[in-house]
Each structure stands twice: as C-alpha cells, then as structure tokens.
Design an enzyme around this catalytic site. Structure first.
Site, PDB file in Angstrom:
ATOM      1  N   HIS B 378       1.465   4.182   2.944  1.00 47.01           N
ATOM      2  CA  HIS B 378       1.812   3.403   4.133  1.00 47.01           C
ATOM      3  C   HIS B 378       3.221   3.720   4.639  1.00 47.01           C
ATOM      4  O   HIS B 378       3.569   3.418   5.771  1.00 47.01           O
ATOM      5  CB  HIS B 378       1.673   1.905   3.839  1.00 47.01           C
ATOM      6  CG  HIS B 378       1.149   1.124   5.020  1.00 47.01           C
ATOM      7  ND1 HIS B 378       1.514   1.389   6.309  1.00 47.01           N
ATOM      8  CD2 HIS B 378       0.266   0.092   5.073  1.00 47.01           C
ATOM      9  CE1 HIS B 378       0.882   0.536   7.113  1.00 47.01           C
ATOM     10  NE2 HIS B 378       0.119  -0.250   6.390  1.00 47.01           N
ATOM     11  N   ARG B 379       4.036   4.323   3.797  1.00 47.26           N
ATOM     12  CA  ARG B 379       5.378   4.678   4.246  1.00 47.26           C
ATOM     13  C   ARG B 379       5.308   5.863   5.193  1.00 47.26           C
ATOM     14  O   ARG B 379       6.219   6.106   5.973  1.00 47.26           O
ATOM     15  CB  ARG B 379       6.261   5.037   3.037  1.00 47.26           C
ATOM     16  CG  ARG B 379       6.427   3.884   2.057  1.00 47.26           C
ATOM     17  CD  ARG B 379       7.079   4.357   0.779  1.00 47.26           C
ATOM     18  NE  ARG B 379       6.327   5.465   0.177  1.00 47.26           N
ATOM     19  CZ  ARG B 379       6.693   6.088  -0.927  1.00 47.26           C
ATOM     20  NH1 ARG B 379       7.805   5.749  -1.542  1.00 47.26           N
ATOM     21  NH2 ARG B 379       5.960   7.064  -1.420  1.00 47.26           N
TER      22      ARG B 379
END
Lengths: 459, 405
Positions: B378-379
């Site tokens: 998700h980063r």
C-alpha cells in the site's frame, strides 16, 4: 428515590473504593454503598491500625534493648491505651482519605446496607430512608468478617475477634490466641510486647502454616525467645467461660486465660445481599467469578474477599482495577494469583511470593534453593536486626524464580524485588546482574540468588 | 598483480554465510574468468560460484562441507610463479571488503536498495528473560512469535505455545509408537524463510485485490499452440507471465518498489516465479519478460524451474525481480493470497483453472475460471491502481490473441 448510575459498588474497603475510583477515572458515574465507615476492614480494623500497634510494640522492644545501642533509658512507661488511641487516629485519617478521594472523583457515597434487587437495581437501606440505584453494572465488594470455631460465640469481651482486639484499650493479663496465621501471629507479637502472657494455638503442625517451613521455624524461634507459648497440631475441643476468664480445652490439655482471641480465619459477607434470589453462584462460601471478575449473573461483578482467597487487601485492589476496566469496555489483564505477595508484620516480618520450597519440589521440577542469613548482612547487623534470611527457590534449568521467602527486618519491603522479577519473568541471572546498593537489607536478595546459582560470596 | 582472491560471495541480501558443497576445480587447474569454481549452499539455494580472474587455482583454503562467513578468503588464483605466501598468511581473517566474484549481469536493473524493513529494528525482539531461555533450550525462534505480554512482549506462555505447535506439526515419517513428536531441525532454506517472512509481511502493509478470469479462450489457444510441431509447450503460467509483463508495461506503478523517500518505478519487467521445493520454495527471476515472446517465456521459465529443483541456479538468477507470480494451480486451489517479496511492490497469486457453472446469454453453461489475487504494498500503490492492472491482466487472458502480438 431512584438514582441512575453507571456503576454501583457495594462496600468501600480496599476493593470497593479502588473499583469506584477506577470506574470514575474511566468516565463512569459511580455510587458507592457503605453501612460502616469508608475504608472497610483494612483501613478501620485491619491492616492499618494493626500496623500502628505493631509499630508501638516494635518501638517498645527497641527501648527495652536501647542499652545495646549505647542508650540508657529508665522510667519506661508503656501505655497500651495510648498506643490504641494512636492507631485509631491513624485509622480515622485513612478513612477520611477515602472520603476525600470519593469527593475528588465525584463518587456519591450512599450510607446504608446494599441489597441487590435485580442485576441492575440496588436498594440502599439507610437509617432513615431507602434509596434505589439503577446501575448498568454492580460490583460486590462487601468483604469478610472473622469466623469463630463451631459452637463458640464471639462476645468481644471474653472471647474476642480481631475487630474487638484492635480497639480494646484494656490488656488482659493472659491471652490464648486460637489460630496462628497472620492475624494470630501479629496479635501475639503486640500483646506479648506489652507483657501479656500469650499462648498461640494452631491446629496445623506449625505456626504460619501457609508459609515456607523455614519461615515458620524462624518466627517460632524468635517468639520462643520472647516467651510466647506455642502449641501446634492442637485441636480445640471447647472454649467456655471459667477460671480467670476463659477455659480452652484441647487435645493437648487445658489452657486458662483472661481472654481468648479467635483468629481461625474469615468468612465472606454475603448474607442479606440478595444473591440467592438473583442466582449469583456461590462456591464454598465465596462468589464464583470469571477472570474479568464477573459473577454468574451478567453485569454483576465481585471483587476482594467475597471473591475468594487469598483474603488480602492488595489482591482486592488488583481485582478492583480488573472489574472496573472490564465494565468500562476495556480488556484488562487478569489478576495473576500466583504472584500475590503474602506479608505478616510480626517481628521478624515474614514475606513471600510464589511457591514454597516444598511446593516447588512437589511440582516435580528440578529445583535449586539459595539462602542468605541476615546475620551475614552488614546492614542487618548494624541495625541490630540480624534475625531472618532471604530464601529463593528457582528452577535449575532456566533460573526461573519459582518462589521467594524473606524473614527479617522490613522483609515486607524486600519481597517486591522478587514480585517485580516474577512479573517480568526475570531469572536468577537478572537478579544477580542487578547491582544492589550496599549496605541494604535487599542485598540479601542478591546473595540468595547467587547462592541458588552456587556463586554466593558472603557466606 | 596477478593474484586473485576468491572469497565467499554475498549471493543474496540475506546471506551471511555459505557452505562449499564441492569444488569443481582442483588446485593446479587453469581457470578462465567465468568458469564455475565451486557449488555453494546459501540460505536460499545451492548456487554456482564463478571465477572472477584468470590464472591457476593455486590454493583451496576452505574445503567441501565447510561453512564460512561471507567475505572469507576461500581460495587463491595466481600465475604459477607468483608468490602467494603473504596471501596465505592473512587467510585466517575474513577479508574486509569482499570482492564480487560474480559481476552483476548486464541486464540487471540498477542495484536495488535493501528492503526498507530496517533489519536492526526488525531484529529487536521484545521477550522476557525467561522466555528467551526457554526458547533457546527448546530451539524456538523468538522472531516468529507473537507476544501476548504487555506491549506485545513475548512471555513464557508464548514460547510454550509455540513449542506445542511444533510438536503438533505433522512430520514426514510416521513416528515410532509411543513417540509423540520429533523436533525437525530447520534446513538452511526453512531457516531463511522463517527469518525473512515476518520481515516481508509485518513491515509491508499488504492489501489484496482478487479477480476471476474466464480462461476458456486462453485454454483453447494453449491447446492449439501445443499442437504445433516444433514449438515449446506453453503452460497456463506462461500465459499469466506474459499477460502480467504486458500489463505491467501499461501500469508501471505496479512494477515499482518502495524506497523510503521515493518509489522506484522500473522500466523493465523482471518476474520472480515461485518454485516449490521439498524443503521450501525459491523464486528464480525471469528477466525482461516484457521483451520476450510466449515461446521464450515458456522455454526459459521451464529451464529456471528445472535448475531450481536441481539446485543449479546462479546467484544473479535469484535477485532483481520487479514483480512476482506464485502459482498453485496444480493443487486444485480455488483462491489464495501470497506474501510480497520485498522490495517488490506486488505479487500475483494464481489459483487453479476450474470448470464451473457460468451464466451465459443462452442460460447456464460450463466455463473455465481462474481466480487471481494481487497482493499490493500500500505504500507503493492504492486499490484502484491494483484493480486497473488486474483488469488489464484479465482482458489480456480473456482475449488471448493479444498475448501473441
């Protein structure tokens, strides 16, 4: 009149008042119900006033041996009535402290007997009126009261309980104490210091029977030196008025004394609470609770002496926090009953946590024991308090601290090193790698741990 | 200077030591640069160690079966007349700066910074002294345990629970009667997986996007292709690799790695293909998939898988992936999700192609369906980006002629 609250706490001893305060801190509205003075047995009739009396006895003991310290005293007058009065002032101030904390935390105190009408309704029967509390949760913290032997009635004159003894300003010339647990042993210490001829009777084979055998022996030796009579393994057949006051018949013979102190244990105060109607489960005289301190009835909690052994104020306080946090919707850590310190404040003091040596060996583990006598401690000898020892019982393989037992001056302070250690799962290695200040009583803990590792330096 | 030091190479990020399985050259053999000197067992795999300089293998300092830390001098290559005594004298200590024995392959991407899992931080384990002792005695790795004490501290009961867990795990061989369990020591690969997986999972915020792909036309195409003479056999996985490579070119945000202060977006697609082995798994890397035909992908991935099973992979074939695929299709798996292999930004978990009832315009029919689940960091990306990528993969596989052009 009906008062809606989040939590109703019945009883304001160390369990009840801590629960009330913690609930208030967590944003709940709290009503506390008390039919006596706030503070319960602990502050009013138990822990605190007896510690005051024991201190008077200790000072008196020091005065008597002042010459050992190079101080000559004469004309010593020990006034027991004044010692009792001092203990009452201290108890009063502590009870006022609880009232202050209630005000500070906006806890409403209702005077009267609490009666559980429904799981969310408590009736408070006061001297002049009856109030009703509508509570989302109820905490039972009514504590315990002294038990008597079957067929013996406590009249608080000839046959007294600790409740009576603690405020009695008149000393008998002779006293038989039935029961040599913490209460019996502490009163034996005080009364003997003031010159009362004391006989301790114990049904089990030794005094302080739940402590490690070495501790019992050490205290028995000290008591014997001070002239306290002890009869263990003795069964009491009858306690009747007669002779100088009371005649106690035992299977070891007849004893006569001006007074008898019943110290055979305590029973939970459950009568008249309405538990049966509500279906709150009671087992062997104590309320059954979950690890969250909830009873068999949802929303009804029980803490402290009513929730079972050990009947100790600090255990009640720990349970109080668990109950309060559970009610507030948190997930508290359950009380670790294996790690409740046990303390007796006679001279020498006795303190312990965890397993006795016998229990540890019976568990089948490979056990190592380290022992350090205070006669080898510079601090203890300088204080003129060389009695006692520190004993640590550990697992040989991992060094896990299975139990610790301390007898001696301020043993009840020294024990916490082991209690913290056990909470943190420290092992002997962490105890011995911690530098202990010199000279202190606590150094003996380090030495005992070294001893258990076979590395003792000072013995 | 004609003396070339041969040191234990660092063949992967996690490698700390290596074991010489066997020397393929003997003392006195003449060596050309690129010759395979020895086989080395690392925490990941058995790899071939290539020579860096030319000359004669004058001395072997670490023999087969010995395990030494990365950087240790293990041999010397020099011309016959060269005096190597001085080099031998210093052989006891590991060389300070290991010389790369195998140069990075020309097609490798710029060396990727180690995964941002901050090894020092991750290595700090909160555990009670007693828990540490019991773990040490029982051979339990604290790093893989979840602590139940205050602040997530590992306490005695966690270790004892793990110990029971080990005991409950089935062992390969039927136990002798009366023996309740046996403790199987970790193989080097199992140990490496146990050590790396928590570091791959915990610090990387995973999210998952699942899609179901109609594989009827891809299946037909594959059958047709496999009937062609002189063409390599194409597997479903080859189709998936090709589809992903093409889709990744269009969605470079998925072909990316988190770098702490930036996101590195790769312009080339190197796909790690997970291969199951008896003692664990290994992910050899198929380079430049975006530039390879279906046939090339089929041939090269089969070669990688076979050499992975034979432990014959070269070090550079084990690193540098920009995306990974894990396929459990052969096990009749309905759906699963995979753990991202940092620093990659995503991994695709491919389940079985199954015949299932489907609703068509004509009513109820039978169709071939395959579930794929994309695990995303998700980063690096958000759900919509992962979903758009997956939509493209799906379109490519559902209109499979696109894979051929």
């Amino acid at each position: 009149m009906t008062h809606p609250v989040d939590v109703a706490v019945i009883g304001t001893g160390p369990g009840g008042y801590v629960a009330a305060i913690r609930c208030a801190q967590l944003g709940l509205s709290v009503a506390a119900v008390e039919d006596d003075r706030p503070g319960g047995v602990c502050l009013n009739w138990g822990c605190i006033p007896t510690k005051a009396l024991l201190r008077s006895a200790e000072v008196l003991g020091l005065v008597h041996r002042a010459a050992d310290f190079g101080i000559r005293v004469s004309g010593v007058e020990a006034n027991y009535a004044e010692a009792v009065q001092r203990s009452r002032r201290i108890a009063d101030s502590r009870a006022k402290g609880v009232e202050f904390l209630f005000r500070k935390n906006k806890i409403t105190l209702f005077a009267g007997r609490g009666l559980l009408r429904a799981r969310d309704r408590v009736e408070v029967v006061g001297a002049s009126s009856t109030e009703t509390l509508e509570a989302k949760a109820v905490i039972l913290a009514t504590g315990s009261e002294p038990k008597a032997l079957p067929g013996v009635r406590i009249d608080e004159k000839l046959i007294v309980s600790s409740n009576g003894a603690v405020r009695n300003e008149q000393l008998p010339r002779s006293l038989v104490i039935i029961g040599a647990g913490a209460v019996g042993v502490e009163f034996a210490d005080v009364y003997a210091a003031y010159g009362v001829r004391v006989t301790l009777l114990e049904a089990l084979p030794r005094i302080l029977p739940i402590e490690d055998e070495d501790c019992s022996k050490e205290v028995a030796r000290a008591f014997r030196r001070r002239g306290i009579e002890m009869t263990t393994g003795a069964k009491v057949a009858s306690v009747t008025p007669g002779g100088p006051g009371v005649i106690v018949e035992t299977d070891h013979g007849r004893l006569e004394a001006e007074q008898v102190l019943m110290a055979v244990g305590r029973a939970a105060k459950l009568a008249g609470l309405g538990l049966e109607t509500l279906g709150v489960q009671v087992e062997r005289g104590f309320v059954r609770v979950s690890p969250r301190m909830e009873t068999s009835v949802k929303g009804v909690y029980a803490i402290g002496d009513v929730a079972g052994a050990p009947l100790l104020a600090h255990k009640a306080m720990a349970e109080a926090v668990v109950a309060a946090e559970a009610i507030a919707g948190r997930t508290p850590r359950a009380v670790d009953y294996a790690n409740v310190p046990s303390c007796t404040y006679c001279r020498p003091q006795v303190a312990s946590v965890g397993l006795t040596e016998a229990q540890a060996r019976a568990s089948g583990r490979d056990v190592t024991v380290g022992r350090f006598p205070f006669t080898a401690s510079g601090k203890a000898v300088a204080l003129g308090e060389p009695e006692g020892f520190v004993k640590v019982v550990a697992d040989k393989g991992t060094g896990e601290i299975l139990g610790a037992h301390v007898v001696g001056h301020e043993a009840t302070e020294v024990i916490h090193e082991f209690a913290v250690g056990r909470t943190l799962e420290a092992t002997l290695d962490e105890i011995v790698s911690t530098i202990h200040a010199h000279p202190t009583m606590s150094e003996a803990a380090l030495e005992a741990a070294l001893g258990a590792l076979g590395q003792a330096i000072h013995v | 200077m004609a003396v070339t030091k041969v040191v234990m190479p660092k063949l992967s990020e996690a490698m700390e030591s290596g074991k010489i399985i066997k020397w393929l050259k003997r003392e006195g053999d003449r060596i050309q640069g690129g010759d395979v000197l020895a086989e080395v067992e690392t925490d990941k795999a058995d790899v071939e160690m290539e020579a860096f300089g030319a000359g004669v293998l004058r001395k072997i300092l670490v023999h087969a079966g010995e395990k030494v830390p990365v950087g240790t001098l293990i041999g010397l290559i020099a011309e016959p007349g060269e005096d190597i005594a001085a080099w031998l004298a210093g052989a006891a200590a590991p060389a300070a700066a290991p010389q790369p024995v195998t140069p990075p392959p020309p097609s490798a991407p710029e060396p990727v910074a180690p995964a941002k899992v901050a090894p020092a931080e991750a290595a700090r384990v909160k555990a009670s002294p007693l828990a540490r002792k019991i773990a040490a005695q029982a051979g339990v790795d604290l790093r893989v345990l979840q602590g139940s004490g205050p602040g997530g501290r590992i306490v005695r009961r966690d270790v004892e629970g793990a110990r029971t867990g080990v005991a409950a795990a089935p062992t390969a061989a039927p136990a002798a009667p009366g023996v309740e369990f046996e403790d199987v020591p970790l193989s080097q690969m199992r140990g490496a997986i146990a050590k790396r997986m928590p570091l791959a999972k915990a610090p990387v915020p995973h999210f998952y996007v699942t899609s179901e792909i109609a594989m009827d036309r891809a299946w037909e195409l594959r059958e047709e292709l496999n009937l062609l003479e002189g063409q390599p056999k194409i597997s479903v996985n080859d189709l998936v690799v090709r589809a992903c490579a093409l889709a990744l070119l269009r969605h470079p945000g998925v072909n990316a790695a988190f770098q702490g202060e930036s996101i590195r977006v790769f312009h080339r697609v190197h796909v790690g293909i997970a291969v199951a082995l008896d003692e664990g798994l290994i992910t050899p890397v198929l380079r430049d998939c975006h530039a390879k035909s279906l046939a090339q992908i089929a041939v090269e991935s089969r070669d990688l898988a076979e050499r992975a099973r034979a432990r014959k992979l070269r070090a550079q074939e084990l690193s540098g992936a920009t995306f990974s695929i894990s396929n459990l299709g052969m096990y009749d798996v309905a759906e699963f999700s995979a753990i991202i292999n940092p620093p990659e930004g995503a991994i695709l978990a491919v389940a079985s192609v199954r015949r299932v009832p489907v609703v068509t315009d004509a009513g109820l029919g039978v169709g071939r369906r395959m579930a794929v689940t994309l695990s995303c960091d998700h980063r690096v990306m958000d759900g919509a980006m992962g979903a758009r990528f997956l939509q493209d993969v799906k379109r490519l596989l559902e209109e499979p002629l696109r894979l051929l052009v």
